[in-house]
Design a protein around this motif. Structure first.
Motif, PDB file in Angstrom:
ATOM      1  N   LYS A   1       0.831  -1.210   0.000  1.00 20.79           N
ATOM      2  CA  LYS A   1       0.000   0.000   0.000  1.00 20.79           C
ATOM      3  C   LYS A   1       0.869   1.265   0.000  1.00 20.79           C
TER       4      LYS A   1
ATOM      5  N   ILE B   1       2.974   4.616  -0.275  1.00 13.72           N
ATOM      6  CA  ILE B   1       2.810   5.957  -0.830  1.00 13.72           C
ATOM      7  C   ILE B   1       4.153   6.678  -0.902  1.00 13.72           C
TER       8      ILE B   1
ATOM      9  N   PHE C   1       5.268   5.533   4.479  1.00 14.68           N
ATOM     10  CA  PHE C   1       3.863   5.908   4.618  1.00 14.68           C
ATOM     11  C   PHE C   1       3.065   5.138   3.582  1.00 14.68           C
ATOM     12  N   SER C   2       1.993   4.498   4.031  1.00 11.30           N
ATOM     13  CA  SER C   2       1.144   3.739   3.115  1.00 11.30           C
ATOM     14  C   SER C   2      -0.309   4.070   3.394  1.00 11.30           C
ATOM     15  N   SER C   3      -1.152   3.737   2.429  1.00 12.41           N
ATOM     16  CA  SER C   3      -2.554   4.112   2.546  1.00 12.41           C
ATOM     17  C   SER C   3      -3.433   3.071   1.878  1.00 12.41           C
TER      18      SER C   3
ATOM     19  N   GLU D   1      -4.652   5.142   6.855  1.00 12.42           N
ATOM     20  CA  GLU D   1      -3.290   5.491   6.484  1.00 12.42           C
ATOM     21  C   GLU D   1      -2.370   4.975   7.579  1.00 12.42           C
ATOM     22  N   ASP D   2      -1.204   4.479   7.196  1.00 17.21           N
ATOM     23  CA  ASP D   2      -0.276   3.890   8.152  1.00 17.21           C
ATOM     24  C   ASP D   2       1.098   4.495   7.997  1.00 17.21           C
TER      25      ASP D   2
ATOM     26  N   TRP E   1      -0.580  11.945  -0.396  1.00 20.24           N
ATOM     27  CA  TRP E   1       0.310  12.445   0.635  1.00 20.24           C
ATOM     28  C   TRP E   1       1.750  12.430   0.147  1.00 20.24           C
TER      29      TRP E   1
END
Length: 466
Positions: A272, A274, A286-288, A293-294, A332
């Motif tokens: 996921k 980003i 950062f992932s989404s 969002e994580d 993001w």
């Protein structure tokens, strides 16, 4: 230093220095500068006073030259000054270090445009010269990242089916090259140093991340973005983090000098992806997804006795995300700003095909990494700094010494996707204080941002150190 150990400089392949920009190759003597008019000697009679003597340009005092260098905003102008004559070149080196010049926008094919003090990009594109070995190859060579004066290049298979064949780091000004392991090379699965493990992600419900080093790779890797922790000149202190997207698989690949293959990390959290960034000595990803969002933090440790590294811990950080208006899609970007982690959020509407093609809102948040959960505070000032965002790099910069307006965010941004139907790049400048937006980078040809097969080619901002 132990004489038996190699210095970081020994690990770097050095080429004869080449200028980044086209500049005069001839070197004049200390008596003149090419291109400057020579004053005519007036006709004098015997009774006329002796005319004033004109000192050669090469005798211009070093302190004055230092002031001139400090006022040159473009790196190519500084190169032209140094190439004028030996005296000027020596004076430029002896004077105190001037402020960093304005950044360059390097496109995927290594052509570049200079950012100017007027807040625009030069329309005429020039190309960063590649050493012969790096330029040669059956596939296409493209730029996928940068750090200070260094660029990250990869050679991809023309069919895009075999992944990237080569990866290298190149100093755009000295032409020094560091060659990395081939991203898609097969490795020996019975290597005595091979390691493969599944790490539980701390602060999550049973989610695992798999990490493998010196083992048979799961498939081809195609790098979309590469981030560096420090300059390659720092030796083993430099860690390279690359995001690969190939055949619907997303992986995080890690490397540092001394390693013969990549440490490849994969799992649902990487899928996921980003953005990825080094901040305060740690690697953050950062992932989404549609649900949440994580933010993940990585701790790295030595993988073996030969300079390798391994992921020793992965932690999912709980976040208190700001509310988002329903009906908007958000993207993001992560930026380090004065030691702080910023999230730059852009919003597009999913209710109108026309509006989908442009950003309708931008918000900037400071992430408090010391709190649990991580809190985000919206900010309306960058204290005079600017932020430059592209798919392959995001960086803050203080340009006020050159008369450039502050508190601005320059976007030439799109999505890290191999999809041929991805929407075009957003090219705009955003004022953090008053929330206004205006077009930017209109002089960059669209064909420079897109490969012949329709896939977007991602540019990167390059920040010369001097």
């Amino acid at each position: 230093m132990d004489s038996g150990k190699r210095s970081p400089a020994d690990q770097t392949t050095r080429h004869a220095p080449l200028p980044l920009v086209a500049s005069a190759q001839a070197r004049c003597s200390t008596r003149c500068v090419p291109g400057l008019p020579v004053p005519e000697t007036p006709s004098l009679d015997d009774d006329a006073p002796e005319p004033p003597r004109h000192r050669p340009w090469g005798d211009l005092p070093a302190d004055i030259l230092g002031v001139v260098v400090g006022r040159l905003a473009l790196v190519e102008d500084r190169a032209r000054l140094r190439s004028a004559c030996r005296a000027w070149r020596a004076a430029a080196r002896l004077h105190r270090r001037p402020p960093p010049p304005l950044p360059l926008l390097v496109l995927s094919d290594f052509s570049f445009s200079s950012f100017r003090a007027e807040g625009t990009l030069t329309g005429a594109l020039r190309r960063v010269p590649l050493p012969e070995r790096e330029a040669a190859g059956a596939g296409s060579v493209r730029c996928v990242g940068s750090f200070e004066g260094w660029l990250v290049g990869v050679e991809g298979d023309e069919s895009r089916s075999a992944g990237d064949l080569r990866c290298f780091l190149m100093n755009a000004f000295s032409q020094d090259v560091v060659r990395l392991p081939a991203p898609s090379a097969a490795t020996n699965p019975v290597d005595t140093q091979s390691r493969s493990l599944s790490l539980p992600i701390a602060n999550s419900s049973g989610v695992m991340m798999n990490c493998a080093i010196n083992t048979a790779q799961r498939g081809a890797m195609s790098f979309r973005k590469v981030a560096l922790s420090s300059s390659p000149e720092s030796g083993t202190g430099c860690v390279v983090a690359a995001i690969s997207m190939a055949k619907d698989a997303t992986e995080l690949a890690l490397w540092r000098p001394g390693m013969k293959s990549w440490c490849v990390c994969y799992g649902s959290c990487v899928g996921k992806f980003i953005d990825v960034i080094f901040c305060q000595g740690k690697l953050y990803m950062f992932s989404s997804s549609e649900l949440a969002e994580d933010l993940f933090s990585f701790e790295l440790s030595d993988g073996d006795d030969n300079g390798g590294l391994m992921v020793s811990r992965v932690e999912r950080r709980d976040m208190e995300m700001p509310k988002v208006t329903e009906g908007y899609y958000q993207n993001w970007s992560i930026v380090e700003w004065r030691g702080k982690l910023l999230i730059v959020a852009t919003y597009t509407s999913d209710t109108d095909d026309e509006v989908w093609q442009r950003i309708v809102e931008v918000r900037v948040f400071e992430a408090s990494l010391s709190t649990d959960p991580v809190r985000f505070t919206e900010i309306k000032s960058l204290d005079g700094d600017c932020i430059f965002i592209s798919p392959c790099s995001c960086k803050s910069f203080r340009p006020c010494q050159y008369g450039v307006g502050g508190d601005l965010i320059y976007f030439i941004d799109g999505y890290l996707s191999p999809d041929r139907n991805a929407r075009p790049f957003d090219k705009l400048v955003y004022n953090v204080k008053d929330g206004t937006m205006a077009p930017f980078a209109a002089d960059i040809p669209e064909d420079k941002l897109q490969a012949p097969d329709g896939i977007l080619m991602h540019p990167t901002w390059l920040f010369p150190p001097e």
